[in-house]
Design a protein around this motif. Structure first.
Motif, PDB file in Angstrom:
ATOM      1  N   ASP A 119       0.820  -1.215   0.000  1.00  4.51           N
ATOM      2  CA  ASP A 119       0.000   0.000   0.000  1.00  4.51           C
ATOM      3  C   ASP A 119       0.852   1.263   0.000  1.00  4.51           C
ATOM      4  O   ASP A 119       0.493   2.272  -0.631  1.00  4.51           O
ATOM      5  N   LYS A 120       1.995   1.240   0.683  1.00  2.00           N
ATOM      6  CA  LYS A 120       2.888   2.404   0.692  1.00  2.00           C
ATOM      7  C   LYS A 120       3.607   2.555  -0.646  1.00  2.00           C
ATOM      8  O   LYS A 120       3.799   3.665  -1.147  1.00  2.00           O
ATOM      9  N   THR A 121       4.012   1.417  -1.233  1.00  2.00           N
ATOM     10  CA  THR A 121       4.737   1.461  -2.508  1.00  2.00           C
ATOM     11  C   THR A 121       3.853   1.988  -3.625  1.00  2.00           C
ATOM     12  O   THR A 121       4.306   2.732  -4.510  1.00  2.00           O
ATOM     13  N   TYR A 122       2.583   1.617  -3.605  1.00  2.00           N
ATOM     14  CA  TYR A 122       1.665   2.022  -4.671  1.00  2.00           C
ATOM     15  C   TYR A 122       0.586   2.952  -4.119  1.00  2.00           C
ATOM     16  O   TYR A 122      -0.608   2.809  -4.416  1.00  2.00           O
ATOM     17  N   ALA A 123       1.025   3.877  -3.310  1.00  2.00           N
ATOM     18  CA  ALA A 123       0.075   4.821  -2.697  1.00  2.00           C
ATOM     19  C   ALA A 123      -0.611   5.707  -3.723  1.00  2.00           C
ATOM     20  O   ALA A 123      -1.691   6.244  -3.471  1.00  2.00           O
ATOM     21  N   GLN A 124       0.022   5.862  -4.920  1.00  2.00           N
ATOM     22  CA  GLN A 124      -0.557   6.735  -5.951  1.00  2.00           C
ATOM     23  C   GLN A 124      -1.627   6.022  -6.774  1.00  2.00           C
ATOM     24  O   GLN A 124      -2.215   6.626  -7.667  1.00  2.00           O
ATOM     25  N   GLY A 125      -1.845   4.743  -6.523  1.00  2.00           N
ATOM     26  CA  GLY A 125      -2.921   4.032  -7.187  1.00  2.00           C
ATOM     27  C   GLY A 125      -2.566   3.351  -8.488  1.00  2.00           C
ATOM     28  O   GLY A 125      -3.451   3.039  -9.271  1.00  2.00           O
ATOM     29  N   ASN A 126      -1.274   3.118  -8.746  1.00  2.00           N
ATOM     30  CA  ASN A 126      -0.851   2.479  -9.999  1.00  2.00           C
ATOM     31  C   ASN A 126      -0.377   1.037  -9.756  1.00  2.00           C
ATOM     32  O   ASN A 126       0.545   0.556 -10.412  1.00  2.00           O
ATOM     33  N   SER A 154      -4.830  -4.266  -4.000  1.00  2.00           N
ATOM     34  CA  SER A 154      -4.576  -3.602  -2.730  1.00  2.00           C
ATOM     35  C   SER A 154      -3.568  -4.440  -1.942  1.00  2.00           C
ATOM     36  O   SER A 154      -3.239  -5.569  -2.325  1.00  2.00           O
TER      37      SER A 154
END
Length: 544
Positions: free
Chosen positions: A176-183, A189
């Motif tokens: 979730d932190k690595t892909y916090a921008q939604g990509n 999730s």
């Protein structure tokens, strides 16, 4: 056929464990750890799943307990019978592939339905882990070293439980932190990524298990079992014999007597009365709103006790099936000591699941810790203590049995299960989290001492070819009482007393006097029941 009074074969005196034995124990222990990892990871991911899929706590509780427990307990019986007649390494390999695939399937869930299918598959696959694993290990380890082997299995359970909290939380947070921008890849999730990570090691382990050499069944005791000509047919017959509905067809097909029909139908009526009574009492004690599953609405107390009633009827059908199709197994498994040990294990499992299921919530509510802090701290502590306890109890089990055969192992279990309820009162009244963890350490070390002696006693009370189905019977009872009732009872008491988890957790120890009484009776008669195993089997027609 040998006469009932024929001398029993002399058990191998050697205490040496072969390299193949240690290798088998390693793989079987890893299987147990993977089983707990894939089973329990849902609990640490529950908050994120609820938020993403918009499902409630009731549905999550249903997934965690009832759906899993029902299929796990039911399928442990036919798979336990298959473990008694087929290649156990290959059976474990197939089943771990099934449950690993099912665990990974949860990552693609977009609602309750696919999550339920995932849990169903995990339950069915894991149903073979204990029956096949325990049976295999007892054919690799001499009696004098079985306490250590059972300790290794208990350690694996603790490691798997700890990893489920640690790995699940870390993997989900990292994603979730690595892909916090939604990509994120595939739109996953963090909780979905965690399911994938948890499922992958099982496929590697399945390859190693499939290639593992099968030990000679019963050779360690000098009573080698003949090859089962039709293990799959027998397994399918057992599933039919215990499943409500098909059991009546098989009773008729096997020519059951009027007495057997009467026992079955009267037993069903008594179970139905018990279920209705418990639904009424629990709903009045702790009223709950109905579950919403799609367009269906169902009272959770109704669902809970219907599953318990289903399980009780399955156990009744199992015993009747033994009497009709395998008289030696009926004569051996219906040993008073074995049945009391199974009941002790089931009642204590209810305490353990009730304690472990709600202790993280107790820590967060009582000491103000976050879910991440609790998962890491308590997960690491639970795993470490789960390793240390059996490391002490395993060798101690073998030592006390060497100097005081039978009764020594019962005494060790009696100390563990007699002292732990008193310690629980002290533990759950701690003022700070540090004090709680310190007290919990002593509590857990003593509490974990019961598993190695109880398990090693159970499987010494049956013939080698009966260990798989004995393990399945134990799983059935311990799942019904443990996973089926333990967390439910603690939660219900907590709801009724205004959310006081400490008193609810302590309250479940009220079954301890029953446990202590049963163990005292077992201590008096266990040597007699173990010495008569071969005689009872032969008298019922066993050709050994």
């Amino acid at each position: 056929m040998a006469t009932p009074n024929a001398a029993a074969p002399k058990m191998a005196a050697s205490t040496k464990v072969s390299r193949a034995g240690w290798y088998a124990l390693t793989l079987v222990s890893l299987t147990q750890a993977m089983s707990l990892l894939d089973r329990q990871i849902l609990s640490i991911l529950a908050t994120n799943i609820r938020e993403d899929l918009h499902i409630g706590d009731a549905e999550l509780g249903l997934l965690y307990g009832t759906v899993f427990a029902l299929f796990y307990a039911l399928f442990s019986l036919p798979l336990g019978r298959l473990a008694d007649g087929w290649l156990r390494g290959k059976l474990l390999a197939i089943c771990i592939t099934i449950w690993s695939f099912s665990a990974g399937l949860a990552a693609f869930a977009s609602g309750f339905g696919l999550l339920a299918i995932s849990r169903l598959g995990v339950g069915i696959g894991e149903a073979a882990a204990q029956p096949a694993g325990n049976s295999l290990i007892f054919d690799e380890f001499p009696k004098a070293r079985r306490g250590i082997a059972m300790a290794a299995m208990a350690i694996a359970v603790a490691v798997g439980l700890g990893l489920s909290m640690i790995l699940g939380g870390i993997a989900a947070d990292w994603w979730d932190k690595t892909y916090a921008q939604g990509n994120a890849p595939l739109g996953f999730s963090g909780w979905q990524f965690a399911f994938i990570i948890a499922s992958l090691p099982g496929f590697i382990l399945a390859i190693l298990l499939y290639r593992m050499k099968e030990p000679r069944r019963g050779a360690m005791e000098g009573i080698e079992s003949p090859k089962d000509p039709h293990p799959f047919k027998a397994s399918a017959a057992m599933l039919g014999a215990v499943t409500p509905g098909t059991n009546w067809f098989l009773l008729w097909h096997r020519g059951a007597s009027k007495k057997q029909w009467t026992i079955n139908l009267v037993g069903l009526a008594l179970i139905a009365i018990f279920v209705v009574s418990m639904i009424s009492w629990t709903q009045s004690f702790s009223p709950r709103p109905p579950l919403e599953i799609g367009s269906f609405h169902l009272n959770p107390h109704v669902l809970q006790w219907l599953v318990v009633g289903f399980g009780l009827f399955v156990v009744l059908n199992l015993f009747q099936s033994f009497k009709l199709t395998d008289a030696p197994t009926a004569a051996v498994v219906l040993s008073p000591s074995l049945l009391m040990l199974i009941l002790v294990g089931g009642l204590q499992t209810a305490i353990n699941y009730g304690v472990m299921g709600f202790t993280p919530s107790f820590i967060m509510r009582s000491y103000g810790l976050s879910a991440g802090e609790t998962g890491l701290q308590f997960g690491l502590l639970a795993a470490a203590l789960g390793v240390m306890g059996p490391l002490i109890a395993g060798p101690l089990t073998d030592l006390v049995n060497k100097h005081l055969a039978g009764a020594g192992r019962v005494g060790l279990a009696l100390f563990s299960l007699g002292a732990s309820p008193l310690l629980a009162i002290w533990v759950y009244s701690a003022d700070t989290s540090g004090s709680f963890y310190l007290r919990f350490t002593l509590y857990s070390l003593i509490l974990t001492m019961w598993m190695p002696p109880l398990y090693s006693m159970m499987y010494d009370l049956v013939l080698p070819r009966m260990r798989g189905v004995t393990s399945s019977l134990y799983i059935m009872v311990s799942t019904l009482l443990g996973l089926g009732i333990g967390p439910y009872a603690v939660g219900m008491i907590s709801d009724a007393n205004g959310g006081d988890l400490a008193s609810a957790i302590i309250s479940i120890n009220l079954v301890s006097p029953v446990i202590i009484t049963l163990l005292i009776i077992v201590m008096i008669r266990v040597n007699r029941d173990e010495a008569s195993v071969l005689d009872r089997a032969r008298a019922a027609g066993e050709k050994v």
